[in-house]
Write a protein that holds these residues in place. Structure first.
Motif, PDB file in Angstrom:
ATOM      1  N   SER B 178       0.827  -1.197   0.000  1.00  0.00           N
ATOM      2  CA  SER B 178       0.000   0.000   0.000  1.00  0.00           C
ATOM      3  C   SER B 178       0.869   1.257   0.000  1.00  0.00           C
ATOM      4  CB  SER B 178      -0.947  -0.073   1.207  1.00  0.00           C
ATOM      5  OG  SER B 178      -1.305   1.180   1.613  1.00  0.00           O
ATOM      6  N   SER B 181       2.463   1.761  -3.398  1.00  0.00           N
ATOM      7  CA  SER B 181       1.474   2.291  -4.327  1.00  0.00           C
ATOM      8  C   SER B 181       1.285   3.791  -4.102  1.00  0.00           C
ATOM      9  CB  SER B 181       0.168   1.522  -4.123  1.00  0.00           C
ATOM     10  OG  SER B 181      -0.823   2.026  -4.951  1.00  0.00           O
ATOM     11  N   GLU B 182       1.181   4.153  -2.845  1.00  0.00           N
ATOM     12  CA  GLU B 182       0.961   5.562  -2.490  1.00  0.00           C
ATOM     13  C   GLU B 182       2.158   6.434  -2.910  1.00  0.00           C
ATOM     14  OE1 GLU B 182       0.225   6.005   1.779  1.00  0.00           O
ATOM     15  OE2 GLU B 182       1.373   7.876   1.639  1.00  0.00           O
ATOM     16  N   SER B 193       0.932   5.432 -10.112  1.00  0.00           N
ATOM     17  CA  SER B 193       0.622   4.273  -9.270  1.00  0.00           C
ATOM     18  C   SER B 193       0.631   2.981 -10.098  1.00  0.00           C
ATOM     19  CB  SER B 193      -0.752   4.479  -8.624  1.00  0.00           C
ATOM     20  OG  SER B 193      -1.737   4.548  -9.626  1.00  0.00           O
ATOM     21  N   PRO B 194       0.681   1.823  -9.437  1.00  0.00           N
ATOM     22  CA  PRO B 194       0.692   0.545 -10.177  1.00  0.00           C
ATOM     23  C   PRO B 194      -0.571   0.384 -11.031  1.00  0.00           C
ATOM     24  CG  PRO B 194       1.192   0.189  -7.839  1.00  0.00           C
ATOM     25  CD  PRO B 194       0.742   1.614  -7.970  1.00  0.00           C
ATOM     26  N   ILE B 197      -1.897  -5.160  -9.042  1.00  0.00           N
ATOM     27  CA  ILE B 197      -1.239  -5.714  -7.854  1.00  0.00           C
ATOM     28  C   ILE B 197      -1.721  -7.153  -7.692  1.00  0.00           C
ATOM     29  CG2 ILE B 197      -1.120  -5.574  -5.318  1.00  0.00           C
ATOM     30  CD1 ILE B 197      -1.527  -2.499  -5.630  1.00  0.00           C
ATOM     31  N   VAL B 226       4.008  -6.535  -7.854  1.00  0.00           N
ATOM     32  CA  VAL B 226       3.335  -5.262  -8.158  1.00  0.00           C
ATOM     33  C   VAL B 226       3.803  -4.814  -9.541  1.00  0.00           C
ATOM     34  CG1 VAL B 226       2.965  -2.876  -7.409  1.00  0.00           C
ATOM     35  CG2 VAL B 226       3.207  -4.699  -5.698  1.00  0.00           C
ATOM     36  N   TRP B 228       3.872  -2.009 -12.665  1.00  0.00           N
ATOM     37  CA  TRP B 228       3.740  -0.617 -13.085  1.00  0.00           C
ATOM     38  C   TRP B 228       3.774  -0.529 -14.613  1.00  0.00           C
ATOM     39  CZ3 TRP B 228       6.037  -1.648  -8.364  1.00  0.00           C
ATOM     40  CH2 TRP B 228       5.690  -0.812  -7.289  1.00  0.00           C
TER      41      TRP B 228
END
Lengths: 273, 273
Positions: B178, B181-182, B193-194, B197, B226, B228
């Protein structure tokens, strides 16, 4: 099929656009399509489109580009379902050689295979967020048009597109200036954070009571003038470039998209193959 | 005038570019020009530039556009001082009709009045921020290339540019997913962000141990894959479009700009008239 502002306020964007498309609503769009991005519009022949797109990329605060049509295709499919740019804006201004030639409600007969449409984010988005945060905006409370000014800030030129940045001004209570700046910064697709806070003279504004567009607002004690980059910038720049033909929305009569105000990107979700 | 990676790590971007320009440094740029945006590069004839720019606008996660040259002008003045795109990247790949034709250190003899250069943000920016936050990245700790995969996620097409989105994958400790991602969401100019996930199969990746580009990383207990959006997407799309000529950077050998990683916009400040 005719509707009123009060009824359309409660309708989803697609319904509002359907009324606009059929000629049943031709007024301003402030407050319609709640929580959705609205957009300034610029339509021009393809030969100018690459330079205009470079101009937007180089000037993201006055010109936050949220959508570009394919050449000759009036459907702006990245911004929503069934958005037809020839009919889905309540009123259009037609400019020829930089001069306003007419205002129309429909572009169907004017559209051609050579045109490219650009949608550019607008200040409705962050104004809504400021009001939600309890920051009163005088021009909205008093039903006037926000004051806008030419400044001494230059845009970064691209091809025939160049000129001063136009800003809009809102008087913000001194103790909320930092919050107003922080809130608007969250909306880069809608001009983002202010370009100037305080003394108007520092950005070349001689008389805060004499805006170049819109209505003056009274100077209030305990308030600071805050200036945001304005979507009138590309309109002024396009007029100065004196393109043989260029079409914009009539001010206040915006394109309502299906993109949420707080979207990370102004693109309807990509599909899985 | 020759320098080494260890010496250049401590130098400002302009100095690094000067060494690259003079042929004194021709290796990868990871870790150079600290805290500044680095960029993927794509150069193509003007006739394809409007469609490619539309492609970037429609696919901001794989293709975050940070700069576009004027047609025929090799100076990318919005990205930094004296950036000459013909000489300031350590190595270039030349593609003809979609096939790699050669790798060169200088484009001066190839440059022409019809070319347009595009700079696209890259993952170095958010990787640096993840590491600063104490999130270990296996491919960096082990000096390998991040694994990249073609997915079943489609890009939004524009003209001849279309195809699947390419993603890069990093194994992140479950309890930091998390946060990762943030953190990356703060860098929309570097893929943001990704895009996914967890289960690779959901985005069409059959074998996580067999990347399409780069090196596999071991599956670690207590870690989540994760994904991207990746700057290889536009390279793959451009190759598929088989342009008569197209020039990209050699992977890992990026353009170092003067724009801070955390800039609101990738534009050197506008000047006052």
């Amino acid at each position: 099929m005719v509707s009123s502002y009060e009824i359309l306020r409660k309708e989803p964007a697609e319904t509002v656009r359907r009324y606009i498309r059929s000629g049943g609503y031709a007024s301003h769009t402030a407050g319609l399509g709640k929580d959705l991005l609205q957009a300034n519009l610029a339509i021009m022949p393809e030969e100018f489109a690459l330079d205009f797109m470079r101009f937007c990329q180089r000037n993201p605060k006055p010109c936050p580009l949220i959508g570009v049509s394919d050449t000759g295709n009036p459907l702006m499919f990245t911004l929503g379902h069934h958005i037809d740019i020839r009919t889905d804006v309540p009123a259009y201004n037609i400019y020829r050689n930089g001069l306003l030639s007419s205002t129309v409600a429909d572009l169907t007969s004017l559209w051609s295979d050579t045109l490219v449409a650009f949608a550019i984010g607008c200040s409705f988005t962050f104004e809504h967020a400021l009001i939600e945060a309890g920051i009163d905006l005088w021009h909205i409370s008093n039903n006037t048009t926000v004051p806008m000014f030419r400044t001494s800030l230059n845009t970064v030129p691209a091809g025939c597109f160049q000129g001063p940045m136009v800003v809009s001004m809102r008087m913000i209570p001194d103790q909320r200036v930092s919050k107003a700046s922080e809130i608007s910064a969250r909306y880069p697709l809608a001009h983002g954070s202010p370009v100037h806070i305080g003394d108007p003279a520092l950005i070349g504004i001689d008389d805060i009571n004499a805006p170049d567009w819109g209505d003056p607002v009274p100077i209030q004690a305990g308030h600071t003038p805050v200036f945001w980059a304005c979507g009138v910038t590309p309109q002024a720049v396009i007029q100065d470039a004196a393109l043989p033909i260029c079409i914009t929305h009539k001010p206040g009569h915006m394109l309502i998209t299906d993109i949420p105000n707080d979207a990370e990107n102004p693109i309807i979700a990509t599909t899985t193959m």
